[in-house]
Design a protein around this motif. Structure first.
Motif, PDB file in Angstrom:
ATOM      1  N   GLU A 159       1.488   9.061  12.301  1.00 16.05           N
ATOM      2  CA  GLU A 159       1.309   7.644  12.639  1.00 16.05           C
ATOM      3  C   GLU A 159       1.756   7.418  14.076  1.00 16.05           C
ATOM      4  O   GLU A 159       2.867   7.769  14.460  1.00 16.05           O
ATOM      5  CB  GLU A 159       2.120   6.755  11.697  1.00 16.05           C
ATOM      6  N   THR A 197       1.031  -0.390  11.173  1.00 10.68           N
ATOM      7  CA  THR A 197       0.249  -1.588  10.865  1.00 10.68           C
ATOM      8  C   THR A 197       0.972  -2.816  11.398  1.00 10.68           C
ATOM      9  O   THR A 197       2.187  -2.942  11.263  1.00 10.68           O
ATOM     10  CB  THR A 197       0.069  -1.719   9.337  1.00 10.68           C
ATOM     11  N   GLN A 198       0.234  -3.720  12.002  1.00 11.22           N
ATOM     12  CA  GLN A 198       0.788  -4.965  12.533  1.00 11.22           C
ATOM     13  C   GLN A 198       0.424  -6.090  11.566  1.00 11.22           C
ATOM     14  O   GLN A 198      -0.741  -6.263  11.226  1.00 11.22           O
ATOM     15  CB  GLN A 198       0.200  -5.267  13.923  1.00 11.22           C
ATOM     16  N   ARG A 199       1.449  -6.836  11.130  1.00  9.18           N
ATOM     17  CA  ARG A 199       1.230  -7.921  10.171  1.00  9.18           C
ATOM     18  C   ARG A 199       1.674  -9.248  10.770  1.00  9.18           C
ATOM     19  O   ARG A 199       2.617  -9.303  11.546  1.00  9.18           O
ATOM     20  CB  ARG A 199       2.000  -7.659   8.884  1.00  9.18           C
ATOM     21  N   VAL A 208      -2.602  -8.337   7.286  1.00  8.22           N
ATOM     22  CA  VAL A 208      -2.783  -7.305   8.304  1.00  8.22           C
ATOM     23  C   VAL A 208      -3.548  -7.880   9.493  1.00  8.22           C
ATOM     24  O   VAL A 208      -4.654  -8.399   9.340  1.00  8.22           O
ATOM     25  CB  VAL A 208      -3.530  -6.087   7.723  1.00  8.22           C
ATOM     26  N   LEU A 209      -2.918  -7.799  10.671  1.00  6.21           N
ATOM     27  CA  LEU A 209      -3.578  -8.225  11.902  1.00  6.21           C
ATOM     28  C   LEU A 209      -4.271  -7.039  12.566  1.00  6.21           C
ATOM     29  O   LEU A 209      -5.370  -7.159  13.080  1.00  6.21           O
ATOM     30  CB  LEU A 209      -2.564  -8.833  12.868  1.00  6.21           C
ATOM     31  N   GLU A 210      -3.587  -5.902  12.565  1.00  2.00           N
ATOM     32  CA  GLU A 210      -4.129  -4.663  13.131  1.00  2.00           C
ATOM     33  C   GLU A 210      -3.736  -3.505  12.225  1.00  2.00           C
ATOM     34  O   GLU A 210      -2.575  -3.386  11.846  1.00  2.00           O
ATOM     35  CB  GLU A 210      -3.571  -4.402  14.539  1.00  2.00           C
ATOM     36  N   ARG A 211      -4.692  -2.660  11.888  1.00  2.00           N
ATOM     37  CA  ARG A 211      -4.408  -1.482  11.081  1.00  2.00           C
ATOM     38  C   ARG A 211      -3.613  -0.469  11.890  1.00  2.00           C
ATOM     39  O   ARG A 211      -3.631  -0.489  13.123  1.00  2.00           O
ATOM     40  CB  ARG A 211      -5.706  -0.826  10.612  1.00  2.00           C
ATOM     41  N   CYS A 216      -2.609   3.028  13.674  1.00  2.00           N
ATOM     42  CA  CYS A 216      -3.352   3.995  14.469  1.00  2.00           C
ATOM     43  C   CYS A 216      -2.732   5.360  14.202  1.00  2.00           C
ATOM     44  O   CYS A 216      -1.526   5.541  14.396  1.00  2.00           O
ATOM     45  CB  CYS A 216      -3.256   3.640  15.950  1.00  2.00           C
ATOM     46  N   GLU A 267     -10.529   8.414  23.554  1.00  2.00           N
ATOM     47  CA  GLU A 267      -9.686   8.093  22.400  1.00  2.00           C
ATOM     48  C   GLU A 267      -8.696   9.225  22.127  1.00  2.00           C
ATOM     49  O   GLU A 267      -7.513   8.996  21.889  1.00  2.00           O
ATOM     50  CB  GLU A 267     -10.552   7.847  21.169  1.00  2.00           C
TER      51      GLU A 267
END
Length: 117
Positions: A54, A58-60, A66-69, A71, A98
Motif C-alpha cells: 500500500e 484509502t481516503q475517507r 470513500v473519497l479516494e481509493r 493506491c 504511473e
C-alpha cells in the motif's frame, strides 16, 4: 469488462507483450523460472509473486464514505537474497509514468528501492 470477445478480436496488451505460462509477458515468465532455479540452488529464499504494497491508504470523508481509493503497488517478485536482504523486483518492458511514480512512492513510503529487470 472486456468487450473484445463480442467483437471477435483477441484482447491485446497495450505494449504488445504476449502472455506466457500464466504471466503477463514472456520476460516475466523467464524471470520467474530463473528465480525458481535460484531458489532451488539455495541462492535465494522465500520467493513470492504478486506481492501488494500500500502506497497511499484509502481516503475517507467525515461521514466515512470513500473519497479516494487506496493506491497500491504490486511487485512481480519478492525474495530474500543470500545476504538476508529482502529484494523487491519488477520485470519491465516499458516504464510508464504511473510505474515511475509508484517506484518513487515505494522508496519514500517503505524505504524500498525496486530492482528492475
Amino acid at each position: 469488462m472486456d468487450f473484445t470477445q463480442f467483437l471477435g478480436k483477441p484482447s491485446r496488451n497495450k505494449y504488445h507483450a504476449k502472455k506466457s505460462g500464466g504471466y503477463d509477458s514472456r520476460k516475466e515468465h523467464r524471470r520467474a523460472n530463473e528465480l525458481r532455479l535460484m531458489q532451488r540452488a539455495g541462492l535465494i529464499t522465500n520467493l513470492r509473486e504478486q506481492v501488494c504494497y500500500e502506497l497511499i491508504p484509502t481516503q475517507r470523508g467525515a461521514d466515512g464514505k470513500v473519497l479516494e481509493r487506496a493506491c497500491d503497488y504490486i511487485a512481480d517478485f519478492v525474495y530474500t537474497d543470500k545476504d538476508g536482504k529482502t529484494v523487491v523486483e519488477d520485470t519491465k518492458g516499458v516504464k510508464t509514468k504511473e510505474y515511475i511514480i509508484k517506484r518513487k512512492l515505494m522508496l519514500h513510503v517503505h524505504g524500498i528501492r525496486i530492482v528492475e529487470k
